[in-house]
Scaffold this active site. Structure first.
Site, PDB file in Angstrom:
ATOM      1  N   HIS A 228     -25.546  20.902   5.262  1.00  0.00           N
ATOM      2  CA  HIS A 228     -25.243  21.636   6.483  1.00  0.00           C
ATOM      3  C   HIS A 228     -23.818  21.352   6.951  1.00  0.00           C
ATOM      4  O   HIS A 228     -23.124  22.223   7.431  1.00  0.00           O
ATOM      5  CB  HIS A 228     -26.241  21.229   7.567  1.00  0.00           C
ATOM      6  CG  HIS A 228     -26.162  22.063   8.794  1.00  0.00           C
ATOM      7  ND1 HIS A 228     -27.014  23.102   9.037  1.00  0.00           N
ATOM      8  CD2 HIS A 228     -25.309  22.025   9.842  1.00  0.00           C
ATOM      9  CE1 HIS A 228     -26.695  23.676  10.184  1.00  0.00           C
ATOM     10  NE2 HIS A 228     -25.667  23.034  10.694  1.00  0.00           N
ATOM     11  N   HIS A 295     -29.879  29.608  12.194  1.00  0.00           N
ATOM     12  CA  HIS A 295     -30.806  28.602  12.695  1.00  0.00           C
ATOM     13  C   HIS A 295     -32.186  28.933  12.137  1.00  0.00           C
ATOM     14  O   HIS A 295     -33.118  29.239  12.865  1.00  0.00           O
ATOM     15  CB  HIS A 295     -30.797  28.584  14.226  1.00  0.00           C
ATOM     16  CG  HIS A 295     -30.784  27.207  14.795  1.00  0.00           C
ATOM     17  ND1 HIS A 295     -31.437  26.866  15.940  1.00  0.00           N
ATOM     18  CD2 HIS A 295     -30.192  26.072  14.358  1.00  0.00           C
ATOM     19  CE1 HIS A 295     -31.238  25.573  16.184  1.00  0.00           C
ATOM     20  NE2 HIS A 295     -30.497  25.085  15.249  1.00  0.00           N
ATOM     21  N   ASP A 317     -19.638  26.706  19.640  1.00  0.00           N
ATOM     22  CA  ASP A 317     -18.561  26.691  18.644  1.00  0.00           C
ATOM     23  C   ASP A 317     -17.257  27.239  19.219  1.00  0.00           C
ATOM     24  O   ASP A 317     -16.250  26.532  19.217  1.00  0.00           O
ATOM     25  CB  ASP A 317     -18.991  27.431  17.376  1.00  0.00           C
ATOM     26  CG  ASP A 317     -19.866  26.552  16.483  1.00  0.00           C
ATOM     27  OD1 ASP A 317     -19.558  25.350  16.373  1.00  0.00           O
ATOM     28  OD2 ASP A 317     -20.841  27.051  15.902  1.00  0.00           O
ATOM     29  N   ASP A 478     -18.000  20.467  19.816  1.00  0.00           N
ATOM     30  CA  ASP A 478     -19.383  20.509  20.274  1.00  0.00           C
ATOM     31  C   ASP A 478     -20.215  19.490  19.530  1.00  0.00           C
ATOM     32  O   ASP A 478     -19.866  19.066  18.430  1.00  0.00           O
ATOM     33  CB  ASP A 478     -19.966  21.902  20.052  1.00  0.00           C
ATOM     34  CG  ASP A 478     -20.080  22.238  18.574  1.00  0.00           C
ATOM     35  OD1 ASP A 478     -19.060  22.109  17.860  1.00  0.00           O
ATOM     36  OD2 ASP A 478     -21.165  22.622  18.124  1.00  0.00           O
TER      37      ASP A 478
END
Lengths: 961, 310
Positions: A228, A295, A317, A478
């Site tokens: 990821h 997601h 983001d 983030d």
């Protein structure tokens, strides 16, 4: 401490909207025999106030005096209800409960303190039910095991989460002496998803360091090295065999997608593939950035929460790009199993596609709408291979000052975490999303599901924009996958960082230092602040009740040092953390598929086929979804997702006006064709690029300023043939970007979208590539929509129709795949798109629509019913290739680079002149009569339908409540 | 009703103020010692989850007001600042997530911290608007439709009573059970509203999940009609009331907005701030000859009223 229990019911004279919704869902899962469902909201409040005050709380906060009533304590169902079942649904302890947080605030506003608030829902089911049915209702309709507990009957509620405080205990993992088998076993046992080579690399690092790692060190590496986070597959070296021919890539990503961007070297690209989102110039002063994330795994387990945190995460983001952008638009693209799948055909551990779809849409709706960001573009595709692995793509676009597109964290700056608190939610999300799903994932990985609170994110955003304007921080990112571990690790990669983990604000006690470090709790941002700005920036946060905490500082020793209560719990070299991941070499193969063209019988009339395609899941109107999203908040919309004379036709792309005081716009679109991928992923990818670009130029976006994003969702690429598909699609991205002069500016991949069923069989998704596109619009007043405007206007088709029905919707309704997948002519395609853009810019176009799913016939039908006028078309005027003889091919072929353009007679010459050396032809005209007639070469009507019938076919599929 | 006259300390409406409004300096003259304002000032009240504040500010500025976005915390700290403004707008959004019920938590905050200041603002002849979530806040705080006690300055501690026990009208979940964004036709009713003249049809978007107005009983509905408190009704293109989607939420009597007895406090579910320029119309590419964006009517009238009366 006294615990108060409040129950709030609708008064009988007011409809119980929530209860009715539940009743409908129960019927949807096939359980009849229920007459009614009554719902109640339950509040469990721990506080010291007295009975009088409790009544104030009930009246002033919890109950609406007009349509609701309350009960303090536990109400009993009315007497005489023989067939009634009580079910209560409580959030599992530790799950974020936004309503509870607001109730605490409201009680403070009327002058008292509540120590703990929890909310629950109570349902009274009226009707005859057996135990199995009750269980089904509880599990499939009312509650989600991952985040909720169900109490059946009138029993006590689950106890309040009073966790024991955490006692520091540093855990060392002796790995230096482990054998290979033991290393693999350790990785599995700790859910690290690290393979043997990676475990060996880590083992060697600690052998050199002459010590064993602590758990937090190992976890940091697992997070940072997860698929990821680092895209190991896309960056690996690949030996590819295509039909026996060998090609070698040293780094797949760098030699395909990246390479095109580098080679194109557009001056308007500001920051690409570097930051959280790709940044391009918008106008003299401003830049826009765009990011699309997936997601998927969380949405499979908890569709509502997974999708909500998907959109919540991708919004962060742009918020964390450069020095922070202001989010101005969301996009969403979904892939689901078919909604009418029978319950018995659903594998164990998988939710029904309809439930997933409804949950995902609600999740995106509730989070996106609450954030006040318009959701302006999207698409939905259906295929039963998405049943166990639904795909949820969420995108966000932000706008920022051009001189604030880069971050500069410095040694000595403070690390501040802003926004939400840290809890156990979302632990192992990054590693979990990198692995494949099994029927047991539901239970094992329930902690990987995260719950969002949009309002926390919104108020954090408000303050960050203020602080950015005042120039009070020098870097921002983030907390996404990997949590603080990734955020701090990345921001301090060039410097070094020290973090004091006990300072991180927690939702509840009991978290150990590793959990704090890797939790993926939502709504958190990390900023770097010079000590002299600390006071000013903290005031901005405090003024609007946003929590911000200094948790460490950036150093200059290029080490990551983690402490808890003044004791070192981990120390890693930044170099090893970020660049230590071993490089892979992989094998990929591709063998051309041996699909054959079916020979469907020819017919005199194709109206029925057209109606069927219009009703098919992929083509049918998505108004049911679109209207649930606020697509107009921020007051910037120019071309809305729905358009036409009754506001319900399908727009090609959305256009917004990001700055109120400028006529410059931004067009946003997408393209995706998973059906073609089965035949050839190379042409699938190019079709996606061509489609996204077609959509942009249709509405008036500039052809010379298109920026693209890629999102690859694939199966397990350890299989050479699956990786082979990925290689082909990547190569197509390079070829397409170069041909169209449209660089990729950001991208993401989600691999291992496979599901292992109970019997060991596997379901892999079809290779799926989403292309998103955006481009500036010079003057929004020149934008056009796809609905026909006026009878007697001429209709042109631009672009060649070829014998390309492979993977088409025409074949799909006849249960065929075919072989002739639509290809893209990289010479002509870009020329056509450029000319369309020019024609719109010159004001020569009354309406314009691209031919995509369902081909020419569907596009004509959509233009007609959106505009409320009929169309008379004649296929003799259709520009077509020599092998494009059959009527069904001409009507339904999905050849790329084709547009239908409506032109006023007065503009006929000017328009024709523009397209002189390109394939185009006059195919018909707009007529006042409300019907679509398409005639074949011999003058016979092969499609003849009333607009109302066409529109009804298109709308009825998702005419859901 | 014992309502104080609107604009009791107002100038007599010197027309020159409109002509020069907001542009000319040194206009601080006026009759009878009243002070004519240089620029109309509007406050757009923010809170956690409010998200239509920027476009509301822009709409007010298009109407030639100076609009400032102020967080509710600042106003609670310094209630006196309200005296500097003539228009108070509660914008749309999801204040505090609409947790518990839409607008409820923010209304609770208004009732417990700001109610006297807001009532004084209204008594001073100034204007209050609420759109979507802002309308929900006004209703749940008891400021709309307003009760007979409105004309009395609220006694300390009386706040809670106005908010709840006396309330006969509320806004609840749409009949459809879900949030929806769609455009609707509205017909302004015969009221004292200073924001729009009666019997005018306008076209605006709604975007909400809780927009259905319900009343406790028939008397309440009668009171709304008798006292001309219904500002807007949902209608079709020909001005006729009808079922969904003409009435998008199932609101009783197709009510889309309310105004109080003074005509200076108005709230509505539709979003006028989303139609302030023609390219926001969903069919603008088909209507090139349309000249006015309907939402501006409300903002222009608000600013015009202030210019004429202050």
């Amino acid at each position: 401490m006294k615990q108060w229990r409040f129950e709030v019911f609708n008064k009988p004279e007011f409809a119980d909207v929530h209860g009715n919704g539940v009743l409908e869902s129960i019927r949807e899962v096939g359980i009849g025999g229920i007459e009614a469902v009554q719902s109640a909201r339950v509040f469990l409040i721990e506080a010291e106030f007295d009975t009088d005050f409790a009544h104030r709380v009930a009246k002033e906060i919890l109950t609406d005096a007009v349509c609701e009533q309350y009960y303090i304590g536990r109400s009993k169902p009315p007497a005489g209800l023989a067939k009634a079942t009580l079910i209560e649904v409580h959030l599992k302890s530790g799950v974020t409960d936004p309503v509870a947080e607001s109730v605490v605030k409201a009680i403070a506003d009327i002058g008292q303190k509540a120590d703990n608030v929890r909310t629950a829902r109570k349902y009274l089911l009226l009707g005859e039910l057996n135990t199995r049915q009750i269980e089904t209702i509880a599990k499939k309709v009312l509650a989600n095991d991952c985040i909720e507990d169900v109490v059946i009957g009138n029993e006590a509620e689950p106890p309040a989460p009073h966790l024991k405080p955490y006692q520091l205990k540093i855990v060392h993992l002796p790995i230096r002496e482990l054998t290979d088998e033991q290393l693999v076993a350790l990785s599995g046992e700790k859910d690290l998803f690290l393979n043997l080579i990676e475990m060996q690399t880590i083992q060697n690092y600690f052998r050199k360091a002459d010590r064993d790692p602590t758990d937090i060190e190992l976890e940091s590496l697992a997070q940072t090295w997860s698929e990821h986070c680092v895209h190991k597959t896309m960056k690996s070296s690949v030996d590819m065999t295509i039909d026996g021919k060998n090609i070698h890539y040293n780094n797949l990503l760098k030699e395909t997608v990246f390479k095109a961007t580098k080679q194109l070297n557009k001056p308007w690209c500001i920051s690409v593939f570097e930051d959280n989102a790709g940044v391009v110039e918008f106008d003299e002063e401003s830049a826009v950035c765009f990011k699309v994330e997936t997601h998927n795994h969380p949405s499979a387990l908890d569709p509502y929460g997974g999708a909500a945190t998907g959109i919540g995460g991708v919004i962060r983001d742009p918020m964390g790009t450069g020095l922070g952008a202001r989010p101005i638009a969301n996009t969403d693209i979904f892939c689901f199993g078919e909604p009418d799948t029978k319950l018995e055909d659903i594998p164990k551990g998988v939710l029904h596609p309809r439930r997933i779809m409804k949950g995902v849409v609600s999740g995106v709706r509730d989070y996106g709408n609450r954030m006040g960001i318009p959701t302006i573009n999207g698409a939905v595709y259906f295929d039963n291979r998405y049943m166990a692995n639904p795909l949820v793509f969420c995108g966000n676009i932000g706008i920022m000052d051009k001189n604030k597109c880069f971050k500069h964290p410095q040694t000595g700056s403070l690390i501040i975490v802003v926004g939400g608190r840290t809890g156990r939610d979302g632990i192992h999300g990054a590693t979990f999303s990198s692995g494949q799903m099994t029927h047991e994932h539901e239970t094992i990985f329930s902690h990987a599901v995260q719950i969002g609170n949009a309002i926390t994110e919104k108020k954090t955003l408000d303050c960050l924009l203020e602080a950015n304007k005042a120039g009070l921080y020098e870097a921002i990112t983030d907390c996404g996958a990997g949590g603080l571990s990734s955020a701090v690790g990345e921001m301090g990669a060039e410097l070094g960082a020290e973090v004091e983990l006990e300072k991180v604000p927690l939702k509840y006690t009991g978290l150990n230092y590793t959990e704090i470090w890797i939790s993926e709790a939502q709504e958190r941002m990390v900023i770097a602040v010079r000590p002299e700005n600390l006071e000013s920036i903290m005031k901005i946060f405090a003024d609007e009740n946003v929590e911000a905490t200094v948790i460490g500082k950036f150093t200059d020793d290029k080490k990551l040092k983690l402490r808890y209560d003044d004791q070192s719990v981990g120390e890693l070299d930044m170099e090893f953390l970020h660049n230590g991941v071993p490089k892979y070499s992989r094998k990929a193969t591709w063998k051309s598929t041996d699909f054959v063209e079916p020979n469907l019988p020819q017919k005199d009339n194709y109206t029925e086929d057209l109606l069927k395609i219009l009703s098919s899941y992929n083509v049918a109107s998505k108004e049911w979804i679109i209207r649930q999203y606020d697509h107009e908040v921020q007051g910037a919309s120019v071309i809305k997702p729905l358009t036409g004379i009754t506001n319900d036709g399908p727009s090609d792309a959305a256009v917004i006006r990001p700055k109120y005081t400028s006529d410059r716009g931004l067009a946003v679109s997408c393209g995706m064709n998973p059906l073609y991928g089965d035949i050839d992923p190379y042409w699938m990818a190019l079709a996606g690029i061509d489609e996204a670009i077609r959509n942009i130029v249709c509405v008036g976006g500039r052809f010379d300023r298109i920026a693209l994003l890629d999102n690859f969702c694939w199966g397990n690429c350890a299989r050479p043939e699956t990786l082979g598909q990925l290689v082909l699609a990547s190569q197509a991205c390079f070829d397409g970007a170069i041909a169209y002069g449209a660089p990729f500016i950001s991208g993401k991949d989600s691999l291992n979208n496979e599901f292992e069923c109970e019997d060991g069989s596997r379901i892999a998704i079809p290779p799926t590539l989403l292309i998103s596109a955006m481009s500036p619009v010079g003057d929004i007043n020149k934008c056009v929509t796809m609905d026909v405007k006026k009878p007697a206007n001429i209709l042109f088709v631009v672009g060649l129709t070829k014998n390309e029905l492979g993977g088409s919707h025409y074949y799909k309704i006849h249960n065929q795949v075919g072989a002739n997948v639509p290809k893209v002519d990289l010479e002509t395609g870009p020329k056509i798109a450029a000319k369309i853009s020019e024609a719109v810019e010159k004001g020569l176009v009354a309406s314009c629509h691209d031919c995509s799913e369902g081909g020419l016939a569907v596009a004509l039908a959509e233009m007609a019913f959106a505009g409320g006028y009929g169309i008379e078309a004649d296929l003799r005027g259709l520009p077509k290739s020599a092998d494009c003889l059959r009527n069904d091919v001409q009507l339904f072929s999905e050849s790329n680079s084709r547009f239908i353009v409506e032109v006023e007679m007065a503009n006929f010459d000017a328009f024709a002149k523009l397209f002189l050396n390109l394939p185009f032809g006059q195919v018909g005209k707009v007529i006042a009569a409300r019907k679509l007639v398409i005639k074949s070469y011999d003058g016979r009507a092969i499609v003849d339908a009333e607009l109302d019938a066409l529109k009804k076919a298109w709308q009825k599929t998702f005419d859901w409540k | 009703m014992l309502s104080k006259k609107p604009g009791r300390r107002l100038s007599t409406g010197n027309k020159s103020v409109i002509l020069y409004g907001g542009k000319s300096k040194g206009l601080r003259k006026g009759f009878f010692g009243s002070t004519m304002i240089k620029k109309v000032k509007a406050i757009v009240l923010r809170a956690a989850g409010i998200n239509c504040d920027l476009e509301t500010q822009f709409a007010l500025e298009l109407a030639d007001a100076k609009a400032e976005r102020i967080h509710i915390n600042r106003l609670i700290e310094n209630k006196a600042m309200l005296s500097e403004y003539q228009i108070l707008v509660f914008p749309g959004g999801f204040s505090y997530g609409d947790d518990v019920a839409a607008g409820k938590i923010m209304a609770n905050q208004v009732v417990n911290h700001l109610i006297e200041a807001v009532r004084k603002f209204i008594d001073d002849g100034k204007l209050v608007l609420g759109f979507c979530n802002g309308f929900q806040v006004l209703v749940k705080a008891g400021l709309l439709p307003g009760s007979d006690s409105d004309v009395q300055p609220a006694a300390p501690g009386a706040a809670a009573a106005t908010q709840n026990d006396e309330k006969d009208l509320t806004i609840t979940y749409n009949d459809s059970g879900k949030y929806e964004d769609r455009w609707v036709y509205l017909q302004s009713q015969k009221t004292k509203s200073v924001f729009i003249e009666p019997d005018r049809q306008i076209y605006l978007p709604v975007a909400h999940g809780e927009g259905k107005i319900v009343v406790r009983n028939a008397e309440m509905l009668e009171k709304l009609k008798q006292n001309n408190l219904i500002a807007f009704k949902y209608v079709d293109e020909r001005g006729q009331e009808g079922p969904f989607p003409i009435n998008p939420n199932g609101s009783i009597e197709s009510i889309a907005g309310l105004v109080d007895a003074t005509g200076r406090v108005m709230g509505m579910m539709p979003h006028p701030e989303r139609f302030v320029r023609l390219t926001q119309h969903p069919r603008w590419t088909r209507l090139k000859d349309k000249t006015e964006a309907d939402g501006m009517i409300i903002f222009n009238n608000a600013v015009k009223y202030v210019k004429e009366h202050f």
